[in-house]
Design a protein around this motif. Structure first.
Motif, PDB file in Angstrom:
ATOM      1  N   SER A   9       3.095  61.076 -59.213  1.00 18.05           N
ATOM      2  CA  SER A   9       4.140  60.598 -58.316  1.00 18.05           C
ATOM      3  C   SER A   9       5.429  61.396 -58.515  1.00 18.05           C
ATOM      4  O   SER A   9       6.519  60.892 -58.369  1.00 18.05           O
ATOM      5  CB  SER A   9       4.373  59.112 -58.551  1.00 18.05           C
ATOM      6  OG  SER A   9       4.662  58.903 -59.905  1.00 18.05           O
ATOM      7  N   ARG A  14       6.147  64.156 -53.788  1.00 20.19           N
ATOM      8  CA  ARG A  14       6.744  63.245 -52.810  1.00 20.19           C
ATOM      9  C   ARG A  14       7.467  64.042 -51.739  1.00 20.19           C
ATOM     10  O   ARG A  14       7.410  63.717 -50.554  1.00 20.19           O
ATOM     11  CB  ARG A  14       7.726  62.305 -53.498  1.00 20.19           C
ATOM     12  CG  ARG A  14       7.015  61.163 -54.172  1.00 20.19           C
ATOM     13  CD  ARG A  14       7.992  60.196 -54.760  1.00 20.19           C
ATOM     14  NE  ARG A  14       7.286  59.068 -55.335  1.00 20.19           N
ATOM     15  CZ  ARG A  14       7.877  58.162 -56.083  1.00 20.19           C
ATOM     16  NH1 ARG A  14       9.163  58.254 -56.354  1.00 20.19           N
ATOM     17  NH2 ARG A  14       7.184  57.169 -56.571  1.00 20.19           N
ATOM     18  N   ARG A  84      -5.585  52.031 -50.169  1.00 24.49           N
ATOM     19  CA  ARG A  84      -5.043  51.337 -51.353  1.00 24.49           C
ATOM     20  C   ARG A  84      -5.146  52.230 -52.585  1.00 24.49           C
ATOM     21  O   ARG A  84      -4.280  52.197 -53.463  1.00 24.49           O
ATOM     22  CB  ARG A  84      -5.820  50.034 -51.591  1.00 24.49           C
ATOM     23  CG  ARG A  84      -5.397  48.911 -50.661  1.00 24.49           C
ATOM     24  CD  ARG A  84      -6.289  47.691 -50.837  1.00 24.49           C
ATOM     25  NE  ARG A  84      -6.231  47.160 -52.197  1.00 24.49           N
ATOM     26  CZ  ARG A  84      -5.351  46.254 -52.613  1.00 24.49           C
ATOM     27  NH1 ARG A  84      -4.471  45.772 -51.763  1.00 24.49           N
ATOM     28  NH2 ARG A  84      -5.363  45.811 -53.845  1.00 24.49           N
ATOM     29  N   GLN A  87      -2.259  54.582 -52.428  1.00 20.05           N
ATOM     30  CA  GLN A  87      -1.019  53.864 -52.726  1.00 20.05           C
ATOM     31  C   GLN A  87      -0.896  53.587 -54.225  1.00 20.05           C
ATOM     32  O   GLN A  87       0.166  53.799 -54.828  1.00 20.05           O
ATOM     33  CB  GLN A  87      -1.011  52.545 -51.935  1.00 20.05           C
ATOM     34  CG  GLN A  87       0.345  51.866 -51.857  1.00 20.05           C
ATOM     35  CD  GLN A  87       1.397  52.747 -51.217  1.00 20.05           C
ATOM     36  OE1 GLN A  87       1.125  53.427 -50.237  1.00 20.05           O
ATOM     37  NE2 GLN A  87       2.586  52.780 -51.805  1.00 20.05           N
ATOM     38  N   ARG A  90      -0.062  56.708 -56.097  1.00 22.54           N
ATOM     39  CA  ARG A  90       1.362  57.052 -55.912  1.00 22.54           C
ATOM     40  C   ARG A  90       2.255  56.240 -56.849  1.00 22.54           C
ATOM     41  O   ARG A  90       3.276  56.707 -57.326  1.00 22.54           O
ATOM     42  CB  ARG A  90       1.783  56.771 -54.468  1.00 22.54           C
ATOM     43  CG  ARG A  90       1.391  57.882 -53.504  1.00 22.54           C
ATOM     44  CD  ARG A  90       1.866  57.570 -52.106  1.00 22.54           C
ATOM     45  NE  ARG A  90       1.368  58.568 -51.172  1.00 22.54           N
ATOM     46  CZ  ARG A  90       1.352  58.432 -49.860  1.00 22.54           C
ATOM     47  NH1 ARG A  90       1.814  57.316 -49.319  1.00 22.54           N
ATOM     48  NH2 ARG A  90       0.891  59.379 -49.079  1.00 22.54           N
ATOM     49  N   GLU A  91       1.814  55.004 -57.092  1.00 18.81           N
ATOM     50  CA  GLU A  91       2.615  54.131 -57.969  1.00 18.81           C
ATOM     51  C   GLU A  91       2.278  54.333 -59.440  1.00 18.81           C
ATOM     52  O   GLU A  91       2.835  53.661 -60.305  1.00 18.81           O
ATOM     53  CB  GLU A  91       2.362  52.666 -57.570  1.00 18.81           C
ATOM     54  CG  GLU A  91       2.988  52.314 -56.224  1.00 18.81           C
ATOM     55  CD  GLU A  91       2.397  51.031 -55.636  1.00 18.81           C
ATOM     56  OE1 GLU A  91       1.536  50.415 -56.302  1.00 18.81           O
ATOM     57  OE2 GLU A  91       2.782  50.685 -54.514  1.00 18.81           O
ATOM     58  N   GLU A 175      -5.000  62.525 -52.015  1.00 16.83           N
ATOM     59  CA  GLU A 175      -4.661  62.254 -50.608  1.00 16.83           C
ATOM     60  C   GLU A 175      -5.533  63.097 -49.665  1.00 16.83           C
ATOM     61  O   GLU A 175      -5.881  62.650 -48.569  1.00 16.83           O
ATOM     62  CB  GLU A 175      -3.176  62.524 -50.370  1.00 16.83           C
ATOM     63  CG  GLU A 175      -2.311  61.466 -51.039  1.00 16.83           C
ATOM     64  CD  GLU A 175      -0.818  61.686 -50.889  1.00 16.83           C
ATOM     65  OE1 GLU A 175      -0.436  62.600 -50.110  1.00 16.83           O
ATOM     66  OE2 GLU A 175      -0.047  60.961 -51.531  1.00 16.83           O
TER      67      GLU A 175
END
Lengths: 199, 275
Positions: A9, A14, A84, A87, A90-91, A175
């Motif tokens: 991340s 980003r 998900r 996501q 990414r976190e 991704e």
């Protein structure tokens, strides 16, 4: 490639995601090209259908719409899990991301089994690749999609391989894998609409 | 003409002298010869198959034996002379395959990729042109034979040509994996994915063995026309990328340097400039 091993991340990833598209832009070129090729297949299908509407309508009645809806829901669910997964990655929640990647695989596998059972049922009823024009297109479109799905398992395996080790993790690659999986889903929705729903 | 410190004279301005200069002094000479061989071969291939022999786009698989005998008779000279040239230039595939395999040797991947590619594409020359050439030439040179036999030759020619894309499929996949694993940035990743698209369209020609008419027959919209569109796009892409790769080549072992924008548009210091 913006490989940011261990820092999925990070700012550079980003920034890249914000400036361009999720994952490698190269994969989006693949999506565009595949969309063009499938559009060509769909156009040929619609053209042939327009020439023999009665035959296509009659043959279409032998497909089980409920199985088509089930397959669509299963594949949409798999797409939701891969979203998900992205996501969570990414976190920085890599355990959750890995779980979601496996759930994506599981739902992809359910689709796969369901599709093979559907083919077996159609063949049992005597509807094969050469039965008529509609069934030629039915087997062709579902089989070429099936092939994409099989490649998708390899792609998801790459995502899992990336997620399991901090030394390998690349948000961009994860991704990119998710983009491929969404393409499978997108193509299936089009195939479902054309083969099962369009009257 | 002046000489540089290394003893190499400056590049002359006249086109013929320029070619001679590049022939003698260009360190990328062999690569440019390979690239030009590819360009000339593919153009010639199109001309011979589509215009001279007139075997592409493919004719209908459903012709009656008498119509097939007529088909051979109608293009007798085109088949004989066209495929004679195909047999002569067929040897160029050795240079072409070597040039394409070179791209994989320049990558940071195992040599096995280049070797696999060479072997699979050496094999691909048979269904890709030679079998069809031999069979069509036989048909054209023996017009007095039974139309039933001519019909068999016709099926053999087109099924061997249109229906045997498996070797190209494997070749595309080998190239795809090599590009994806490569750290020297020889080719962009989108080209790897384009290889996958090309490989997937090679699968859809398989039904040509089953169907005699419709979209999946050997002359069908899906088995031939769409496939050909993808193949032309793929070929144009790899020829363009190969040219760019040669311009970037520094004969090192690490990542290939990127080109400055003006260098990509107006290459100099190579045979390419003599164009």
């Amino acid at each position: 490639m913006t490989s940011v091993a261990g820092t999925p991340s990070s700012t550079s990833d980003r920034t890249q995601a914000a400036r361009f598209v999720p994952g490698q832009p190269d994969m989006w070129a693949f999506v565009l090209f595949e969309a063009l090729v499938f559009t060509a297949y769909f156009t040929v299908y619609v053209f042939n259908r327009a020439r023999s509407p009665d035959l296509f309508l009659e043959s279409q009645t032998h497909l089980d719409l409920r199985v088509g809806v089930f397959n669509t829901l299963v594949l949409l669910a798999s797409s939701w899990f891969v979203a998900r997964c992205v996501q969570a990655a990414r976190e920085g929640s890599f355990r959750a991301a890995t779980t979601n990647a496996f759930l994506t695989m599981l739902f992809g596998f359910v689709f796969l089994v369901s599709k093979v059972r559907e083919w077996a049922a159609e063949i049992e009823q005597g509807f094969t690749f050469t039965s008529d024009e509609f069934f030629s297109f039915y087997y062709f479109l579902t089989a070429i999609h099936f092939l994409h799905l099989l490649i998708g398992f390899g792609v998801l395996a790459i995502a899992v391989h990336q997620l399991r080790s901090p030394a390998r993790r690349s948000q961009e690659t994860i991704e990119t894998c998710a983009t491929y999986w969404h393409t499978i889903d997108f193509l299936w929705v089009m195939i479902f609409a054309l083969l099962y729903v369009m009257r | 003409m002046t000489s540089t410190a290394g003893g190499v004279p400056d590049e002359p301005s006249s086109p013929l002298r320029k070619i001679a200069w590049h022939w003698r002094h260009d360190e990328k000479r062999e690569l440019w010869i390979g690239w030009w061989t590819l360009v000339v071969f593919y153009n010639l291939y199109g001309l011979l198959f589509f215009v001279i022999a007139r075997t592409q786009p493919p004719p209908q698989p459903t012709l009656a034996p008498s119509e097939i005998a007529q088909w051979f008779d109608d293009r007798r000279h085109g088949l004989i002379y066209g495929y004679a040239i195909v047999f002569i230039v067929g040897g160029a595939t050795a240079i072409m395959n070597a040039t394409l395999a070179y791209t994989m040797r320049r990558m940071s991947v195992s040599r096995a990729f280049a070797y696999s590619y060479l072997v699979i594409y050496a094999l691909a020359t048979l269904p890709g042109m030679l079998i069809m050439g031999v069979v069509c030439t036989v048909g054209a040179m023996r017009p007095d034979r039974d139309p039933e036999l001519m019909s068999w030759l016709y099926d053999f020619a087109f099924l061997s040509f249109e229906g045997t894309m498996g070797v190209f499929l494997i070749g595309s996949l080998v190239w795809m994996v090599a590009v994806l694993l490569d750290r020297n940035r020889v080719f962009p990743r989108w080209f790897a994915y384009l290889n996958l698209c090309n490989a997937l369209t090679e699968v859809v020609v398989a039904p040509a063995w089953i169907f005699k008419d419709g979209a999946f027959a050997w002359d069908g919209t899906i088995a031939w026309w769409i496939n050909m569109g993808v193949f032309v796009t793929y070929t144009t892409a790899f020829l363009t990328l190969l040219r760019r790769m040669i311009l970037r080549e520094d004969f090192g072992t690490g990542p290939l340097p990127e080109l400055a924008r003006d260098e990509a548009q107006e290459p100099s210091g190579s045979l390419e400039a003599a164009r």
